[in-house]
Structures are given as structure tokens and as C-alpha cells.
Design a protein around this motif. Structure first.
Motif, short mmCIF file in Angstrom:
data_model
loop_
_atom_site.label_atom_id
_atom_site.label_comp_id
_atom_site.label_asym_id
_atom_site.label_seq_id
_atom_site.Cartn_x
_atom_site.Cartn_y
_atom_site.Cartn_z
N THR A 116 -2.06 -40.27 -21.51
CA THR A 116 -1.36 -39.46 -20.51
C THR A 116 -2.19 -39.32 -19.24
N THR B 286 2.02 -42.32 -15.59
CA THR B 286 1.46 -41.74 -16.81
C THR B 286 0.79 -42.86 -17.58
N GLY B 287 -0.52 -42.91 -17.54
CA GLY B 287 -1.25 -44.01 -18.14
C GLY B 287 -1.39 -45.17 -17.17
N ARG C 230 7.92 -46.16 -23.08
CA ARG C 230 7.84 -44.80 -22.56
C ARG C 230 8.32 -44.75 -21.11
N ALA D 216 3.85 -34.84 -9.01
CA ALA D 216 3.52 -35.92 -9.94
C ALA D 216 4.31 -37.19 -9.67
N PRO E 297 -3.18 -39.50 -15.61
CA PRO E 297 -2.45 -39.73 -14.36
C PRO E 297 -3.17 -40.75 -13.49
N SER F 262 11.68 -42.62 -19.60
CA SER F 262 11.66 -41.68 -18.48
C SER F 262 12.79 -41.95 -17.50
N LYS G 114 9.41 -35.26 -14.00
CA LYS G 114 8.14 -34.96 -13.38
C LYS G 114 8.31 -33.96 -12.25
N TYR H 29 -4.83 -35.52 -9.05
CA TYR H 29 -3.68 -34.96 -9.75
C TYR H 29 -3.92 -33.49 -10.09
N ARG I 178 3.84 -48.57 -23.91
CA ARG I 178 3.77 -48.03 -22.55
C ARG I 178 5.05 -48.34 -21.77
#
Length: 290
Positions: A207, A154-155, A126, A149, A209, A130, A145, A263, A123
Motif C-alpha cells: 500500500t 497504491t504500490g 487491484r 491521493a 503511495p 478500483s 481515494k 503523501y 497489483r
């Protein structure tokens, strides 16, 4: 004869100002808190170990916002924060829960703890990927994004994941304080703790939100009830901290469906604002005979 004297200049030291170092200092303190939590877990001192992880989570929520407030964000700070988060919210909770109860399952009990730590690393990796999205269309990494968003993760983030994973420990400590040993032992059962670890690990790498609360706006009519609720929770946290932390985990888990609904609503509104583009068909585009 008159002599002219030059004003004496003081030598200036090269380096960064102390204000630019404050976010990194807070991250360092959070890292030390996670390491000390591991030490207390090895000694079987569950309460201070869990308290230090919560303290590290509080510092993690401050250092990033303080860096943006002081305009001292840097790639070094982001990488240092991720390494600190992995130890404090990935390794420390997994080791704490393993020594607390999951060691009774031996190798099978170690598997959920290992999975939680691995998912925490994935996590955070990732999230770091980003940050490498240069420009509107990056060549590598995830796409940027959209505007709606920006207020969502994310997560489940790593500090929240650590709090959710430690829910059985918080609940067991609270129930022991309430003289409910039977329910406390049920919360300590390796099957229940392992299930919680697997579910939270899946939420971190999903994934889904989740609200980041960075640009969260509170309606004017809800400001007073929100302040009142925060005050009540703070009083509850002082009088019975373990029950308050367990309740906080339940509240956060209950907010996840509402985060997904928010979301999707913002996504529908953003898609509805897009103007349709008429693309000519291939038959008329070439100018040929029908």
C-alpha cells in the motif's frame, strides 16, 4: 417540364473513427513487443529482449494519456491495457530473468520469478477493482481515494516494477560494456537477482503511495533545471542506454521515500482543514435527568 433532382447522398459507414482506435493500437503494439521479448529471451538474446520490454513500458505511458486526451477512455481499453501489462511487465521480465540466470537455482530459482509474476497480476487486479467504484460510496471494492491521493498510485505500478526487476540485467550489460566482468557476474548472481525480484514483488502489492506524475506540478524556479536534467539523461540514454536504464531504476527507487513523505504531508494538511464536529453526549441527547 421541369424535373427536380434530389441531391445524391453518399452512404456513410457505421463504426468508430480511427482516432478512437489509436490508444488500443498502441496497447496492441506494446503487447506484441512483450511477446517478442519472450521469443528473444528463449533464443538467449538478452539485449533486444530487455529493449522491447522498455519499449512496451514507453508505449504504456503514452496510450492511457492519449486516451484521456482524446476522451476515448473505455472499460474495454482498461481491461486490454491490464492484460497487455501483465504479459509485458509480469510474465516477460520474470521469464527473461529466469532464462538469464535464475535457472541455475532450478526450482528454488524459479520461485522468485513466479512470485513476481503473481504479484504483478494481483497489483493489476487491484487497480481494475478500483475502477469499479461507482459513486461516492461503493458497495463493493475499495473506497474511493480522497482528493489529495489522486496523484498517487497504491504500490509500485507494473511498468516501474518491471524496470526495477530488470535492474540487475541492465547493470550487468553496462558493466560488461565497461570491461568489468567481475562486477557483472556479481550482478548476475541468482541470490542477488532473486532478492531484487522478491523486494520488487512486495512493493507492487504493498500500500506504499507512489507518485503517478499525472497532476505533478513543477515549481517555476525548477523548470529550467528539470529540462536540463532531462536533456542530460536523454544524451546519456543515447550514448550508454544500459547504464542510463540502470541509473533510472536507482533514481526511481530513491524517489519512493520522498513520495511517502509527500503523501503523508498532504494527508496531514487535508486532515487539518477538516472542521471539528461537536457530537452531543448520550446523557443530554435523550433529555433525561442527570
Amino acid at each position: 417540364m421541369r424535373r427536380r433532382f434530389r441531391p445524391r447522398t453518399r452512404p456513410r459507414f457505421e463504426g468508430q473513427s480511427f482516432n478512437r482506435l489509436i490508444p488500443n493500437i498502441l496497447t496492441l503494439i506494446a503487447l506484441c513487443a512483450g511477446l517478442t521479448a519472450i521469443r528473444f529471451a528463449l533464443d538467449g538474446r538478452w539485449e533486444p529482449a530487455a529493449g522491447l520490454i522498455v519499449f512496451a513500458a514507453a508505449l504504456d505511458g503514452i496510450d492511457g494519456r492519449l486516451a484521456r486526451l482524446l476522451k476515448v477512455t473505455s472499460r474495454f481499453g482498461a481491461e486490454f491495457d491490464s492484460l497487455s501489462d501483465f504479459l509485458s511487465f509480469g510474465v516477460a521480465p520474470a521469464l527473461l530473468l529466469y532464462l538469464w540466470t535464475m535457472h541455475e537455482g532450478r526450482g528454488l530459482g524459479f520461485a522468485p520469478c513466479l512470485l513476481f509474476a503473481v504479484c504483478s497480476a494481483l497489483r493489476l487486479a487491484r487497480f481494475n477493482a478500483s475502477l469499479d467504484a461507482p459513486g461516492p460510496v461503493p458497495l463493493t471494492g475499495p473506497p474511493p481515494k480522497p482528493a489529495y491521493a489522486q496523484s498517487f498510485f497504491t504500490g509500485v505500478p507494473a511498468p516501474a516494477g518491471a524496470g526495477l526487476a530488470l535492474f540487475p540485467l541492465f547493470a550487468a550489460l553496462a558493466l560488461n560494456g565497461w570491461n568489468m566482468p567481475v562486477l557483472a557476474e556479481a550482478m548476475r548472481h541468482p541470490l542477488f537477482v532473486g532478492t531484487v525480484l522478491v523486494v520488487v514483488a512486495a512493493l507492487m502489492v504493498s500500500t506504499l503511495p507512489t507518485w503517478s506524475f499525472k497532476n505533478f506540478k513543477v515549481p517555476r524556479e525548477l523548470v529550467l533545471p528539470l529540462l536540463l536534467g532531462v536533456g542530460i539523461f536523454a544524451a546519456f540514454l543515447v550514448t550508454d542506454p544500459w547504464a542510463a536504464l540502470a541509473l533510472g531504476g536507482l533514481i526511481y527507487a530513491g524517489m519512493l521515500p520522498f513520495s511517502v513523505r509527500s503523501y503523508r504531508r498532504l494527508k496531514r494538511e487535508a486532515e487539518a482543514m477538516l472542521e471539528p464536529v461537536v457530537v452531543p453526549s448520550s446523557e443530554h441527547a435523550g433529555g433525561g435527568a442527570p
